[in-house]
Scaffold this motif. Sequence first.
Motif, PDB file in Angstrom:
ATOM      1  N   ASP A   1      17.594  62.907  40.505  1.00 50.30           N
ATOM      2  CA  ASP A   1      17.266  61.453  40.312  1.00 50.30           C
ATOM      3  C   ASP A   1      17.122  60.835  41.631  1.00 50.30           C
ATOM      4  OD1 ASP A   1      16.789  58.547  39.836  1.00 50.30           O
ATOM      5  OD2 ASP A   1      18.850  58.461  38.759  1.00 50.30           O
TER       6      ASP A   1
ATOM      7  N   GLY B   1      18.124  57.128  42.172  1.00 44.90           N
ATOM      8  CA  GLY B   1      19.266  56.659  41.690  1.00 44.90           C
ATOM      9  C   GLY B   1      20.519  57.325  42.611  1.00 44.90           C
TER      10      GLY B   1
ATOM     11  N   GLY C   1      19.071  54.935  46.354  1.00 40.54           N
ATOM     12  CA  GLY C   1      19.679  53.731  46.240  1.00 40.54           C
ATOM     13  C   GLY C   1      21.106  53.784  46.969  1.00 40.54           C
TER      14      GLY C   1
END
Length: 113
Positions: free
Chosen positions: A3, A6, A10
């Motif tokens: 991911d 994420g 992020g």
Amino acid sequence: MIDWDGLVIGPCMQAFGDDTVIWTSAEPGAQPVTITAIFDNGFRALMVEGGDGGMAPDHITASTPILGVQLSQFPAPPMQGDTVTVGGQVYQVNEVQPDGKGGAHLQLIEVCG
């Protein structure tokens, strides 16, 4: 599957990003959106045509400002012609370079006046 948005992009934006960047789409009637992004002035030396082949410094630089962004922060994908405001300076997006993992570099041009 990783991911990237994420787990990588992020957290990088949280740690290194400026949360006062304002993005405005070039689409008519678009409302400004505040995003978190990583700004780099991108100063670099320029090689002058007809110079002395590097024997002496040219003393000429150029700026290629770049904004690292997390694409999931945008209500619509950023595109050429959009504007961003960083530290009170307005820039126009010249090119969008997606990284294929949920981030992108926006090559910017400083807007004068």
